[in-house]
Design a protein around this motif. Structure first.
Motif, mmCIF file in Angstrom:
data_model
loop_
_atom_site.group_PDB
_atom_site.id
_atom_site.type_symbol
_atom_site.label_atom_id
_atom_site.label_comp_id
_atom_site.label_asym_id
_atom_site.label_seq_id
_atom_site.Cartn_x
_atom_site.Cartn_y
_atom_site.Cartn_z
ATOM 1 N N ARG A 38 0.844 -1.090 0.154
ATOM 2 C CA ARG A 38 -0.086 0.202 -0.043
ATOM 3 C C ARG A 38 0.913 1.299 0.078
ATOM 4 O O ARG A 38 0.571 2.216 -0.709
ATOM 5 C CB ARG A 38 -0.853 -0.168 1.266
ATOM 6 C CG ARG A 38 -1.655 1.258 1.285
ATOM 7 C CD ARG A 38 -3.052 0.754 2.368
ATOM 8 N NE ARG A 38 -2.468 0.446 3.634
ATOM 9 C CZ ARG A 38 -1.993 1.439 4.620
ATOM 10 N NH1 ARG A 38 -2.189 2.605 4.602
ATOM 11 N NH2 ARG A 38 -1.630 0.817 5.830
ATOM 12 N N LEU A 39 2.039 1.131 0.895
ATOM 13 C CA LEU A 39 2.699 2.434 0.890
ATOM 14 C C LEU A 39 3.660 2.600 -0.375
ATOM 15 O O LEU A 39 3.835 3.776 -0.763
ATOM 16 C CB LEU A 39 3.866 2.421 1.970
ATOM 17 C CG LEU A 39 3.085 2.402 3.253
ATOM 18 C CD1 LEU A 39 4.165 2.027 4.728
ATOM 19 C CD2 LEU A 39 2.492 3.759 3.684
ATOM 20 N N THR A 40 3.951 1.370 -0.959
ATOM 21 C CA THR A 40 4.574 1.476 -2.480
ATOM 22 C C THR A 40 3.822 2.029 -3.403
ATOM 23 O O THR A 40 4.292 2.851 -4.190
ATOM 24 C CB THR A 40 5.219 0.056 -2.786
ATOM 25 O OG1 THR A 40 6.073 -0.356 -1.948
ATOM 26 C CG2 THR A 40 5.978 0.352 -4.307
ATOM 27 N N GLU A 89 9.047 -4.648 10.035
ATOM 28 C CA GLU A 89 7.631 -4.616 9.977
ATOM 29 C C GLU A 89 7.310 -3.053 10.886
ATOM 30 O O GLU A 89 6.388 -2.506 10.229
ATOM 31 C CB GLU A 89 6.905 -5.586 10.427
ATOM 32 C CG GLU A 89 6.724 -6.076 11.637
ATOM 33 C CD GLU A 89 6.160 -7.342 11.919
ATOM 34 O OE1 GLU A 89 5.413 -7.409 13.165
ATOM 35 O OE2 GLU A 89 6.164 -8.257 11.126
ATOM 36 N N ASP A 90 7.763 -3.067 11.987
ATOM 37 C CA ASP A 90 7.423 -1.986 12.613
ATOM 38 C C ASP A 90 7.839 -0.625 12.097
ATOM 39 O O ASP A 90 7.243 0.510 12.362
ATOM 40 C CB ASP A 90 8.431 -2.050 14.005
ATOM 41 C CG ASP A 90 7.564 -3.100 14.994
ATOM 42 O OD1 ASP A 90 6.570 -3.505 14.647
ATOM 43 O OD2 ASP A 90 8.270 -3.302 15.997
ATOM 44 N N ASP A 91 9.104 -0.447 11.205
ATOM 45 C CA ASP A 91 9.179 0.609 10.573
ATOM 46 C C ASP A 91 8.128 0.799 9.456
ATOM 47 O O ASP A 91 7.935 2.127 9.494
ATOM 48 C CB ASP A 91 10.552 0.452 9.827
ATOM 49 C CG ASP A 91 11.710 0.208 10.525
ATOM 50 O OD1 ASP A 91 11.646 0.694 11.590
ATOM 51 O OD2 ASP A 91 12.704 -0.281 10.015
ATOM 52 N N LEU A 92 7.494 -0.028 8.790
ATOM 53 C CA LEU A 92 6.311 0.351 8.097
ATOM 54 C C LEU A 92 5.275 0.973 8.714
ATOM 55 O O LEU A 92 4.318 1.630 8.036
ATOM 56 C CB LEU A 92 6.092 -0.923 6.988
ATOM 57 C CG LEU A 92 7.450 -1.362 6.178
ATOM 58 C CD1 LEU A 92 6.925 -2.768 5.510
ATOM 59 C CD2 LEU A 92 7.800 -0.365 5.234
ATOM 60 N N ASN A 127 14.820 5.724 9.614
ATOM 61 C CA ASN A 127 14.024 5.651 8.426
ATOM 62 C C ASN A 127 13.347 6.914 8.352
ATOM 63 O O ASN A 127 13.708 7.725 8.950
ATOM 64 C CB ASN A 127 13.075 4.532 8.683
ATOM 65 C CG ASN A 127 12.236 4.598 10.332
ATOM 66 O OD1 ASN A 127 12.137 5.677 10.644
ATOM 67 N ND2 ASN A 127 12.329 3.633 11.096
ATOM 68 N N SER A 128 12.166 6.841 7.563
ATOM 69 C CA SER A 128 11.469 8.297 7.324
ATOM 70 C C SER A 128 10.960 8.858 8.544
ATOM 71 O O SER A 128 10.975 10.059 8.716
ATOM 72 C CB SER A 128 10.253 7.954 6.316
ATOM 73 O OG SER A 128 11.050 7.524 4.891
ATOM 74 N N VAL A 129 10.089 8.174 9.188
ATOM 75 C CA VAL A 129 9.611 8.574 10.557
ATOM 76 C C VAL A 129 10.888 9.005 11.437
ATOM 77 O O VAL A 129 10.744 10.136 12.101
ATOM 78 C CB VAL A 129 8.946 7.475 11.140
ATOM 79 C CG1 VAL A 129 8.218 8.121 12.651
ATOM 80 C CG2 VAL A 129 7.545 7.153 10.345
ATOM 81 N N SER A 130 11.705 8.407 11.550
ATOM 82 C CA SER A 130 12.933 8.666 12.578
ATOM 83 C C SER A 130 13.510 10.010 12.102
ATOM 84 O O SER A 130 13.860 10.699 12.696
ATOM 85 C CB SER A 130 14.025 7.619 12.623
ATOM 86 O OG SER A 130 14.932 7.755 13.305
ATOM 87 N N ASN A 131 13.864 10.106 10.605
ATOM 88 C CA ASN A 131 14.380 11.308 9.968
ATOM 89 C C ASN A 131 13.435 12.501 10.688
ATOM 90 O O ASN A 131 13.938 13.576 10.839
ATOM 91 C CB ASN A 131 14.398 11.132 8.433
ATOM 92 C CG ASN A 131 15.455 10.140 8.203
ATOM 93 O OD1 ASN A 131 16.355 10.271 8.727
ATOM 94 N ND2 ASN A 131 15.154 9.547 6.948
ATOM 95 N N PHE A 159 13.236 3.926 1.462
ATOM 96 C CA PHE A 159 13.158 3.334 2.760
ATOM 97 C C PHE A 159 12.301 2.334 3.054
ATOM 98 O O PHE A 159 12.555 1.220 3.667
ATOM 99 C CB PHE A 159 12.915 4.624 3.875
ATOM 100 C CG PHE A 159 13.909 5.378 4.045
ATOM 101 C CD1 PHE A 159 15.383 4.900 4.937
ATOM 102 C CD2 PHE A 159 14.195 6.974 3.587
ATOM 103 C CE1 PHE A 159 16.086 5.673 5.022
ATOM 104 C CE2 PHE A 159 15.074 7.348 4.114
ATOM 105 C CZ PHE A 159 16.423 7.063 4.879
ATOM 106 N N ILE A 160 11.160 2.342 2.181
ATOM 107 C CA ILE A 160 10.420 1.187 2.153
ATOM 108 C C ILE A 160 10.889 -0.127 1.708
ATOM 109 O O ILE A 160 10.781 -1.154 2.251
ATOM 110 C CB ILE A 160 8.792 1.424 1.328
ATOM 111 C CG1 ILE A 160 8.171 2.473 1.764
ATOM 112 C CG2 ILE A 160 8.220 0.364 1.004
ATOM 113 C CD1 ILE A 160 6.978 3.209 1.126
#
Length: 517
Positions: free
Chosen positions: A250-252, A374-377, A415-419, A367-368
């Motif tokens: 879905r994110l991709t 899985e937690d990163d996604l 990752n994106s959220v961490s960034n 990043f995906i």
């Protein structure tokens, strides 16, 4: 989950977990999970979105911590309530703050189909956190900061008070429960007898499974399997592997679609920019006609005009159309030239914005692609749903990669959220920010008392290059600037930034062990 089944589940949870301590609250891409310090060692799992909303218990707690909900960890559930027969329930959680003051929050779940949501209320009844942007009642104001109001009921008749003898008119019923209730009527039970039977069933602690495998809160006339609340997970829960695959896909698809959309827009803007740059020619044509108004006054067809240029005077043949108004055409051309000239800067600026969006989408896809966890996604999917926080949150440095460089410390997003959290919730305005130029890469914040040395800048840049999509290149260009020059426009995904004042350095990528702490 229908209103009747949810009402029974809430009754059981109220009896079982009132007075129990909350260990922690996690979130997944579609659910809220509540860890409990209870004898049965169960967790509550409330699926809010991503399929049929449901409430059940689980032996394990899924998801990742939500920093805003962390304030409830260690609190005690003092009450579990719900709107009887409806798909709305809440938990009252009380926790003693370090100051000694008792603080009460209400965690409300509206499990209303595709418009389901979960919100956290403060003691004043105001919304301070939302799981998603869904609003089951468009006539109410429903966002962070608003005073919470329950969604309107879509039915008024209930099992206790009804004017109709049609179960489909009663609150909490849906086609499956209506069908089973009508079987009782067909077998000779009166409407009142059936309503009483169903209503009394909501006070026991068992659920029933009909011949089609569907869970209902009362016994089917033709009997069926009996299960408990702890068995509901196997009946309503989606397999984790499929859900996690769907997150990645879905994110991709989301970011691929976004990149394609803005690539098409970029091509269109290029055409507009090329046209806008023609304004000198348009203005020159207006100057030519203005200088020859006396000739054009009665001219028709091909007419020789005098063109005054910096290199001298030349003759230009101009084809004058029938009914030509030279003054009107001069004014039109000057207006057109002015408009094109103004649009040059505007279109150029918009092209820069579109380039940033495309770069951001490509970075998200990168990043995906490399996210093994899985937690990163899940974090990325959850962050996409959240509205912008009104206040800067306190972020702990342990979620970033940390390295000592020279006389300062480098913090790197994983990752994106961490960034996003690193740059906009952790970094100080005077910190140095690093990112690969026009390439997906980690964001790095360098914190030091005083100015960074050229060697420190080069080391930071080399690390960013080594955590970029061009990590295998011999040289990578990395941009750097103070964090205060880095901005995030509203309604953009985690990791998206824009910056205009910066310097660049070409470095050889350096690969580090991401476990460095």
């Amino acid at each position: 989950m229908d209103g009747l089944t949810l009402t029974k589940a809430v009754n059981i949870i109220k009896e079982r977990y009132t007075g129990v301590q909350v260990t922690k609250i996690n979130v997944t891409e579609d659910s809220v999970t509540i860890g409990l310090f209870a004898k049965d060692r169960k967790s509550l799992h409330i699926r809010v979105t991503g399929g049929s909303p449901a409430l059940f218990t689980s032996d394990t707690q899924e998801g990742v911590p939500d920093q805003f909900l962390d304030r409830l960890s260690g609190g005690k559930i003092t009450d579990v309530g719900g709107r009887r027969y409806d798909r709305l329930f809440w938990l009252d959680i009380v926790k003693r703050r370090p100051s000694g003051k008792l603080e009460t929050h209400k965690l409300v779940f509206e499990l209303i189909g595709k418009m389901s949501n979960a919100v956290l209320l403060n003691e004043g009844g105001n919304i301070i956190w939302m799981f998603a942007k869904n609003n089951a009642d468009p006539d109410r104001s429903f966002s962070v900061g608003d005073r919470y109001a329950s969604p309107r009921l879509n039915k008024r008749d209930t099992l206790e008070k009804y004017a109709s003898n049609n179960f489909s008119d009663l609150l909490g019923f849906y086609p499956v429960t209506v069908k089973h209730a009508e079987i009782y009527l067909a077998k000779g039970y009166s409407f009142a007898e059936t309503a009483t039977l169903i209503n009394e069933s909501l006070t026991d602690d068992v659920f029933h499974v009909d011949s089609q495998g569907r869970v209902i809160p009362f016994k089917p006339y033709e009997d069926g399997e009996t299960i408990t609340l702890d068995d509901l997970k196997g009946r309503v829960h989606k397999p984790a592997a499929k859900r996690d695959d769907s997150i990645r896909l879905r994110l991709t698809r989301l970011f691929e679609k976004q990149a394609e959309k803005y690539l098409v827009l970029k091509d269109k803007l290029k055409e507009e920019y090329a046209e806008a740059e023609t304004y000198p020619k348009v203005r020159a044509k207006a100057d030519l006609l203005k200088a020859n108004l006396h000739i054009l006054k009665n001219a028709k067809g091909k007419t020789e005009l005098t063109n005054y240029t910096e290199s001298g005077i030349e003759t230009v043949v101009y084809d004058v159309p029938e009914f030509f108004d030279a003054n009107k055409e001069v004014n039109r051309l000057y207006g057109r030239a002015d408009k094109l000239e103004r649009s040059v800067a505007l279109v150029k600026s918009r092209m820069g914005e579109v380039d940033n969006i495309i770069d951001s989408a490509l970075e998200q896809l990168y990043f995906i692609e490399i996210s093994a966890k899985e937690d990163d996604l899940r974090e990325l999917a959850l962050e996409m749903k959240k509205s912008e926080p009104k206040q800067k949150k306190q972020i702990k440095e342990k979620q970033f990669i940390k390295m000592e460089i020279g006389g300062g410390t480098a913090y790197i997003g994983r990752n994106s959220v961490s960034n996003h959290r690193l740059v906009f919730q952790f970094a100080n305005p005077e910190d140095m920010w690093f990112h690969a130029q026009k390439l997906p890469s980690a964001h790095l914040i360098f914190r030091k008392s005083g100015n960074a040395t050229p060697d420190e800048i080069e080391q930071c840049a080399a690390i960013v290059a080594g955590m970029s999509k061009a990590k295998n290149n011999l040289k990578v260009t990395v941009d750097y600037t103070q964090k205060k020059n880095v901005k995030k426009p509203k309604n953009t995904p985690p990791g998206f930034v824009i910056y205009h004042r910066f310097r660049s350095v070409d470095v050889a990528p350096v690969h580090i062990d991401e476990k460095t702490d």
